[in-house]
Design an enzyme around this catalytic site. Structure first.
Site, mmCIF file in Angstrom:
data_model
loop_
_atom_site.group_PDB
_atom_site.id
_atom_site.type_symbol
_atom_site.label_atom_id
_atom_site.label_comp_id
_atom_site.label_asym_id
_atom_site.label_seq_id
_atom_site.Cartn_x
_atom_site.Cartn_y
_atom_site.Cartn_z
ATOM 1 N N SER A 547 -85.971 41.695 -16.211
ATOM 2 C CA SER A 547 -85.314 42.799 -16.905
ATOM 3 C C SER A 547 -85.107 43.959 -15.923
ATOM 4 C CB SER A 547 -86.132 43.204 -18.135
ATOM 5 O OG SER A 547 -85.383 44.010 -18.997
ATOM 6 N N ASP A 633 -78.989 37.400 -25.260
ATOM 7 C CA ASP A 633 -79.824 38.547 -24.896
ATOM 8 C C ASP A 633 -79.080 39.850 -25.200
ATOM 9 O OD1 ASP A 633 -81.434 40.452 -23.716
ATOM 10 O OD2 ASP A 633 -81.696 39.364 -21.842
ATOM 11 N N HIS A 668 -83.538 37.532 -24.583
ATOM 12 C CA HIS A 668 -84.256 38.253 -23.539
ATOM 13 C C HIS A 668 -85.615 37.628 -23.234
ATOM 14 C CE1 HIS A 668 -84.401 41.784 -21.002
ATOM 15 N NE2 HIS A 668 -85.616 42.074 -21.417
#
Length: 699
Positions: A547, A633, A668
């Protein structure tokens, strides 16, 4: 490294450019962003055919390139699964007549939720995650909360990986769901005291949590009542129940400012009551006790936060009074209240402590441990009127331990120690810490794990993990998965870089916005310190981050790629400028305080452009790179790593290979299910072993 002759897909260049603040930007891979991305989040089958074809070609390339590690991946999965207690369960948490728990069955991918009589008796299971998941490619539980009368449980699940959670209500006695269905929420629920309604947060069309609604049982979602709507699209709104159970707390804010409101759960029809009006740069978090509020805040220059009190009847800023004064360098992360005690979690120099204050006598004492690096967390309780504090402890060598701690007698009772079925002897490993000196003199902690028989000769492969954003600290906690690398000779290192709060809130401020590059430079300084301390050498290091940590990986690959044999970037936030310019994306307006607003500010535009990984790819050698994405995501959209990989391949002069793997059925968090996730970890570890030339020796 072998198998690098496989032909990589070539993404077509489709000219696209724009100009802002007098600067022209060329983005030939912008076409990889599906113009109907909001619909794709809800239904991945709607993805544009050209984009799907390209992503599938990349997946095929990744499978072929890493195909020779298939046996190693299978071995790694078996090892990691062998360290999981398959029929694991949580320590039951008491509430009134029952104790509530979560558990897994042998071979189960998903949790079960259940309870038992408080003083012992048969278990009852109300939610079986494996049964609920069987008809879905993806399944993840969201929030769950039993009602105050212990008759119902509100629960939520995401079946796309897009983090849209649907809430349902189930009877404990019959394990059957009511007809109630509340969709497109963040998954959390707070019950009214009469158990006839609950509060939840609904996500808008851009996946932003801005509205609080109340749902009355037995009615349709269309009949729900809007309780609060946040007017600022840059703010996110969430709910939680106060520790006392008296209030639903509406907590709103961005990365710099916050504001909270209280709903009296005994009077759920009453409007929310504001605690203190928002002031730019002021953050606060409220807990209640009797007629007093205990407020964790950074007001009046308390950079590492302090705790103040205010009357519940008049909670505005003018009535705040210091209880726990600010102490520079001692960061107060969190606080919790019980009937007789105030508990706070602190961190100083990357080491945590739990501090307990007797509310009657004001006497304080701390819970801390002796290891060089460890993780410590208070776990909370359903019950307010108790002297028992539950907390967890682990270190990089010591599996997680859960304790019940009597805050009056100070007796500590071990309730659970994480079992490693295949065996684990902490004495076979060493955890230690070094300090890396950044270019500007900052001392950056690095936590290390290696075998006790490790020889520090500069030849060992090393995985260096980092994040460094949003004030998120990286705990030096236990991970059974890491042992698969460490047992193969790796040193595992965590870089506690600026941008996190490992050394206090100032550590975070020194790694955001105009100072963002400190995060990247700190990570490179950690790599160099590990080389100079003879833990490893250049081109023996694999960087790993996800991320915003994936953005770190992209920036480090651009700025200090010569140090690394490989880079693993999971769901990497690498197209920073384009994302921060697109206000329709779910996280963009709330992220402007973190990164800057390049639409409004020419200075922010230039700052982001100076480091955005996608925009700073250069014609030079790069290490081997593995990028991992999730099609659904909503946080880091799939096209960011796809564009990054396409431009890397088209620009770099040598090195690599560069590999993109997109999970076409997840978001995600990657694959759902505790064992399916191991497949992705095995790919990462096989890539790391391959990057340093050990893949063929480790199967």
């Amino acid at each position: 490294m072998s198998n690098t002759t496989e032909q990589a897909p070539v993404a077509p260049r489709r000219p696209h450019s724009f100009s802002l603040h007098g600067i022209a930007i060329q983005d030939d891979y912008a076409w990889l962003k599906d113009p109907n991305w909001q619909e794709v989040l809800r239904d991945p089958q709607l993805l544009d055919a050209d984009i799907r074809s390209y992503l599938e070609a990349e997946n095929t390339y990744a499978e072929r390139l890493l195909g020779h590690t298939a046996a190693l991946q299978k071995t790694l999965v078996a090892e990691m699964r062998g360290r999981i207690k398959e029929d694991d369960s949580s320590v039951p948490s008491p509430d009134g007549p029952y104790a509530y728990f979560r558990k897994y069955r042998e071979g189960g991918q998903h949790e079960m939720y259940g309870r038992m009589p408080r003083n012992g008796g048969p278990e009852s299971i109300v939610l079986d995650g494996d049964a609920l998941a069987k008809d879905h490619e993806y399944f993840k539980f969201g929030g769950s909360r039993h009602s105050h009368d212990h008759r119902l449980i509100a629960w939520s699940a995401d079946t796309k990986g897009s983090e849209y959670f649907a809430i349902r209500v189930r009877e404990w006695e019959t394990a059957t769901d009511h007809d109630d269905l509340v969709e497109e929420t963040d998954g959390g629920v707070v019950w009214a005291l009469d158990c006839k309604s609950f509060f939840y947060v609904k996500l808008d069309d851009n996946h932003r949590p801005l509205q609080v609604w109340r749902h009355k049982l037995g009615t349709a979602q269309a009949d729900d009542v809007l309780v609060y709507e946040e007017p600022d699209a840059g703010w996110f709104t969430h709910l939680h129940e106060s520790t006392s159970g008296r209030f639903c707390v509406i907590a709103g804010g961005d990365h710099e400012t916050s504001e909270q409101r209280l709903i009296d759960l005994a009077n759920p029809d009453a409007p929310p009551r504001l605690v203190a009006a928002r002031e730019e740069g002021v953050q606060y978090d409220v807990a209640d006790h009797g007629d007093q509020l205990y407020i964790l805040t950074n007001v009046d220059g308390a950079i590492d936060f302090k705790i103040v009190t205010a009357p519940l009847a008049a909670p505005e800023r003018a009535n705040w009074r210091d209880l726990i004064p600010h102490r520079a360098g001692v960061y107060v992360l969190d606080h919790d209240l019980y009937s007789g005690h105030l508990v706070r979690l602190e961190r100083a120099n990357a080491l945590p402590a739990i501090v307990i204050r007797d509310l009657r006598t004001s006497e304080e004492h701390a819970i801390a441990f002796d290891e060089a690096a460890y993780s410590l967390d208070a776990m909370g309780s359903y019950e307010f009127d108790t002297t028992t504090l539950r907390f967890s402890y682990s270190s990089m060598t010591t599996p997680s331990e859960v304790y019940d701690y009597d805050m009056v007698t100070r007796e500590r009772t071990l309730r659970k120690r994480q079992e490693i079925p295949s065996g684990h002897n902490p004495a076979d490993y060493v955890t230690t810490r070094i300090m890396a000196r950044a270019d500007d003199g900052a001392e950056v902690p690095v936590s290390l794990l290696h075998r006790r028989n490790f020889v520090r000769d500069g030849k060992a492969p090393l995985l260096l993990y980092g994040y460094g954003s949003y004030g998120m600290a990286m705990p030096a906690s236990f991970s059974a998965n890491r042992l698969s690398l460490v047992d193969r000779g790796f040193v595992y290192a965590i870089a506690h870089i600026r941008g996190g709060t490992d050394k206090g809130w100032g550590w975070y401020l020194d790694g955001k916005r105009a100072k963002k590059t400190n995060s990247f430079d700190d990570f490179a300084a950690c790599a160099r310190a590990l080389i100079s301390e003879n833990y490893t050498s250049a081109k023996r290091i694999v960087g790993h981050g996800g991320s915003a940590g994936g953005m770190l990986m992209g920036a480090v690959a651009n700025r200090a790629g010569e140090l690394f044999a490989g880079i693993v970037a999971e769901v990497p936030f690498v197209d920073v400028l384009n994302t921060m310019l697109d206000h329709s994306l779910p996280l963009t307006p709330p992220e402007w305080p973190e990164w800057g607003n390049p639409t409004e500010s020419a200075e922010d535009f230039r700052t982001i452009l100076s480091y955005s990984p996608y925009d700073n790819i250069a014609a030079k050698p790069y290490p081997a790179i593995l990028a991992m994405a999730g099609l659904t995501d909503p946080r880091v959209t799939y096209w960011e790593p796809a564009k990054w990989v396409a431009r890397l391949r088209a620009t770099m002069t040598s090195g690599g290979p560069v590999v993109l793997r997109t999970n076409m059925g997840a978001g995600h968090g990657g694959a759902s299910g505790r064992f399916n996730r191991l497949d992705e970890v095995a790919i990462i570890y096989a890539f790391a072993l391959w990057a340093v030339g050990l893949a063929d020796k480790s199967a």
